[in-house]
Design a protein around this motif. Structure first.
Motif, PDB file in Angstrom:
ATOM      1  N   VAL A  99     -14.426  12.737  -5.334  1.00 28.75           N
ATOM      2  CA  VAL A  99     -15.868  12.522  -5.468  1.00 28.75           C
ATOM      3  C   VAL A  99     -16.309  11.431  -4.506  1.00 28.75           C
ATOM      4  N   ALA A 100     -15.528  10.352  -4.442  1.00 34.21           N
ATOM      5  CA  ALA A 100     -15.919   9.225  -3.588  1.00 34.21           C
ATOM      6  C   ALA A 100     -14.732   8.314  -3.308  1.00 34.21           C
ATOM      7  N   ASN A 101     -14.779   7.708  -2.139  1.00 37.40           N
ATOM      8  CA  ASN A 101     -13.869   6.623  -1.805  1.00 37.40           C
ATOM      9  C   ASN A 101     -14.474   5.371  -2.418  1.00 37.40           C
ATOM     10  N   LEU A 102     -13.732   4.646  -3.267  1.00 37.54           N
ATOM     11  CA  LEU A 102     -14.291   3.495  -3.976  1.00 37.54           C
ATOM     12  C   LEU A 102     -14.070   2.174  -3.255  1.00 37.54           C
ATOM     13  N   GLY A 103     -13.078   2.110  -2.394  1.00 39.74           N
ATOM     14  CA  GLY A 103     -12.869   0.868  -1.657  1.00 39.74           C
ATOM     15  C   GLY A 103     -11.433   0.698  -1.213  1.00 39.74           C
ATOM     16  N   PHE A 104     -11.262  -0.294  -0.335  1.00 38.88           N
ATOM     17  CA  PHE A 104      -9.950  -0.621   0.196  1.00 38.88           C
ATOM     18  C   PHE A 104      -9.486  -1.953  -0.355  1.00 38.88           C
ATOM     19  N   GLY A 105      -8.171  -2.077  -0.543  1.00 40.40           N
ATOM     20  CA  GLY A 105      -7.569  -3.352  -0.912  1.00 40.40           C
ATOM     21  C   GLY A 105      -6.945  -3.947   0.329  1.00 40.40           C
ATOM     22  N   ALA A 106      -5.686  -4.334   0.233  1.00 36.21           N
ATOM     23  CA  ALA A 106      -4.990  -4.956   1.352  1.00 36.21           C
ATOM     24  C   ALA A 106      -4.826  -3.973   2.504  1.00 36.21           C
ATOM     25  N   VAL A 107      -5.216  -4.412   3.700  1.00 40.42           N
ATOM     26  CA  VAL A 107      -5.034  -3.637   4.929  1.00 40.42           C
ATOM     27  C   VAL A 107      -4.257  -4.524   5.891  1.00 40.42           C
TER      28      VAL A 107
END
Length: 197
Positions: A99-107
């Motif tokens: 449905v959606a990408n909610l966010g990124f953590g550690a990159v």
């Protein structure tokens, strides 16, 4: 889609299986999902991505200047690397099932990528939980890893996505052709909520 538009049969009545990612119910924690084929980074990829995103960093655009810098050549834009890493996972994991990408953590970018390198990706499901506000979805945390052609890790990222549950009463073949539950919504916190409330 072939047939009458429902995606379930071709014009001659044969069953149709449409490529898709995996539903929330099909994703298993701790499994390594390897994504193939890899993606060789070309000259145009780096230049186009860098200029489209208004990143005028000479390390990505100026070969003569970059030759005198510590790496001796231009670096591929790290956000191109990140985008490619996630993109390589889409067909196997999330195509038509998110449905959606909610966010990124550690990159992280532990090693550099250069034009001519080939990126290979794999993903591990770190965790999953049912959505607290949308009964047809669950929140999944992915850990993506990109390696170059020599097996060197060049990027890692954790990412959360809101994933569809397999539609009730369908088997895998039927589920491949169903997109119910993907109603448009707006992001709010770590969930996607329908405009209707």
């Amino acid at each position: 889609m072939a047939g009458g538009g429902d995606g379930r049969s071709a014009a001659d009545g044969r069953p149709v299986i449409e490529q898709r990612g995996l539903y929330y119910d099909e994703l298993a924690e701790g499994v390594v999902y390897r994504h193939r084929p890899g993606r060789t980074v070309g000259e145009a990829d780096n230049t186009l991505f860098t200029t489209l995103t208004m990143n005028m960093q000479a390390l990505h655009l100026d070969e003569a200047w970059s030759a005198a810098q510590p790496f001796g050549q231009r670096l591929v834009n790290s956000l191109f690397t990140l985008s490619t890493l996630v993109g390589l996972s889409v067909a196997q994991l999330t195509q038509g099932t998110t449905v959606a990408n909610l966010g990124f953590g550690a990159v992280r970018f532990p090693a550099r990528v250069f034009v001519g390198d080939t990126l290979y990706a794999e993903t591990v499901v770190l965790s999953r939980r049912p959505s607290s506000s949308r009964p047809d979805t669950g929140v999944v945390e992915f850990e993506h890893t990109a390696r170059n052609q020599n097996g060197v890790v060049v990027a890692t990222a954790t990412r959360s996505a809101l994933m569809l549950l397999q539609p009730a009463g369908t088997d895998a073949a039927e589920a491949a052709n169903t997109t119910e539950g993907a109603a448009a919504g707006t992001l709010e916190g770590d969930e996607v909520r329908s405009d209707a409330g």
